[in-house]
Scaffold this active site. Sequence first.
Site, PDB file in Angstrom:
ATOM      1  N   SER A  63      26.569  51.635  46.532  1.00  0.00           N
ATOM      2  CA  SER A  63      27.639  52.370  45.838  1.00  0.00           C
ATOM      3  C   SER A  63      27.435  53.878  45.794  1.00  0.00           C
ATOM      4  CB  SER A  63      27.791  51.850  44.415  1.00  0.00           C
ATOM      5  OG  SER A  63      28.373  50.578  44.444  1.00  0.00           O
ATOM      6  N   LYS A  66      29.980  55.870  47.587  1.00  0.00           N
ATOM      7  CA  LYS A  66      31.379  55.990  47.133  1.00  0.00           C
ATOM      8  C   LYS A  66      31.865  57.435  46.920  1.00  0.00           C
ATOM      9  CE  LYS A  66      31.409  51.355  45.017  1.00  0.00           C
ATOM     10  NZ  LYS A  66      31.266  50.640  43.727  1.00  0.00           N
ATOM     11  N   TYR A 240      29.992  53.612  35.747  1.00  0.00           N
ATOM     12  CA  TYR A 240      30.805  52.444  35.356  1.00  0.00           C
ATOM     13  C   TYR A 240      30.958  52.351  33.836  1.00  0.00           C
ATOM     14  CZ  TYR A 240      29.206  51.204  40.082  1.00  0.00           C
ATOM     15  OH  TYR A 240      28.882  51.204  41.399  1.00  0.00           O
TER      16      TYR A 240
HETATM   17  N1  GLN Z   1      27.853  46.622  48.276  1.00  0.00           N
HETATM   18  C1  GLN Z   1      27.931  46.437  46.852  1.00  0.00           C
HETATM   19  C2  GLN Z   1      29.224  45.748  46.476  1.00  0.00           C
HETATM   20  O1  GLN Z   1      30.257  46.155  46.902  1.00  0.00           O
HETATM   21  C3  GLN Z   1      27.834  47.764  46.211  1.00  0.00           C
HETATM   22  C4  GLN Z   1      27.909  47.672  44.737  1.00  0.00           C
HETATM   23  C5  GLN Z   1      27.037  48.634  44.030  1.00  0.00           C
HETATM   24  O2  GLN Z   1      26.157  49.242  44.600  1.00  0.00           O
HETATM   25  N2  GLN Z   1      27.225  48.731  42.740  1.00  0.00           N
HETATM   26  O3  GLN Z   1      29.224  44.779  45.740  1.00  0.00           O
END
Ligand code: GLN
Length: 424
Positions: A63, A66, A240
């Site tokens: 993530s 992102k 989050y």
């Molecule tokens: N690849 C993971 C997912 O999409 C990434 C999520 C994360 O790092 N929080 O579930």
Amino acid sequence: MHSPIPDYLLEVLDACGTDGGAVADYIPELAAADPDRFGICLATVDGTVYSAGNAETTFTIQSMSKPFAYGVALADQGHEAMAEKIDVEPSGEAFNEISLEPGTGRPKNAMINAGAILTHSLVAGDDGIQRTERLREMFSRCAGRELRIDESAFTSEFDTAHRNLGLAHMMKAVGILDCDPVEAVRGYSRQCSIEVTCRDLAMMAATLANAGVQPTTGEQILSRRSVRQMLSVMMTCGMYDAAGDWMTDVGIPAKSGVSGGVIGALPGQVGIAVFSPRLDSHGSSVRGVETFERLSTDMGMHMMEVAHEGRSALRDAFTTDGPDPVTVYQVQGDLRFTGAETVVRAISEAEHTTGRVVLDLTRAYRLNDVGQRMLLEVARRLGLDGIEVAMVDPDHALHGPHVEASGLEMFDHLDAAIAARADR
Ligand code: GLN
């Protein structure tokens, strides 16, 4: 002399080594991570790197990709088009929550999975491979080295991506996702499988801290506007459903990933990356969170702890001796509104009996648009009062068409600006 900073980082490694939490186990590549690995890396905006522990261990970016993918999509689509697709509100929910805005179908933000999958689909490219290649190439430029994709992590991730596929199908059903939902998740899973180290992540974060300019290569990779947007969304949504705790305790725009990495970018100062695989209930590294809390407290890095820029902006003000005296104002540092206000106030309140004022910007590091406009306006008003104004600006802290239009006398050296008066 041996710098005290690496020693300090070693102390932090020692102090923040709690064993709580659990390694992500939904795919074998993550489950196999050594839970005791622990690395910290700091990269300053001038490109100096400090690290301790496992700063060169590779892991998948997950993530933490992102915000960077969001930056690329902003560049490819434009800010307005992106705002129509993805909101910028904290969701207060887990990263993989299924929630879309009623009516528009927009995901709450680009940091939760729904928004990130949609973001991926908005990166330029015909399919997931091309889009990921564009991202891999851009992440590499930020990191300062060629990054690769962990193909086996990608395959495992995509084979088990049922929930992400669910999110993508839902977005397709409400009409917010244009491309094939399976292709969007395939590409997003590839994007999450780009391999990085703590050092790579610290350089990527430092590129954000440095307003989009990679600190060692000097390349402007992202626009200032995109970086502002990315950091804002990281600050409000990056952690989050722990975003409020993070804001109050740490106060650094950040993003975590299930591989155990956490990145933070403190604007104008430093990029930080921590890696340790055991995760808390929000899916963020336990030691990563603890380390950031510690760094923020020890080093006064909370964004709401403000520096008093204004007080130090005016370095000196004096009048030269001799038959033809000149009044000199010496400005220093990074000038924004408050710094410029201090200078403007000092000049506005002074009685100028010398007939000539020199504004010396030799030590002014950078003036933002407001800082420049305020100084130029002061010069203009002094001119209206019949006072001659000269600027000393060897490094072009003032630039752009409005500077030329002002018709101000410009000098490279203070002595020359003072002597110019005596010459006449
Ligand atoms: N690849 C993971 C997912 O999409 C990434 C999520 C994360 O790092 N929080 O579930």
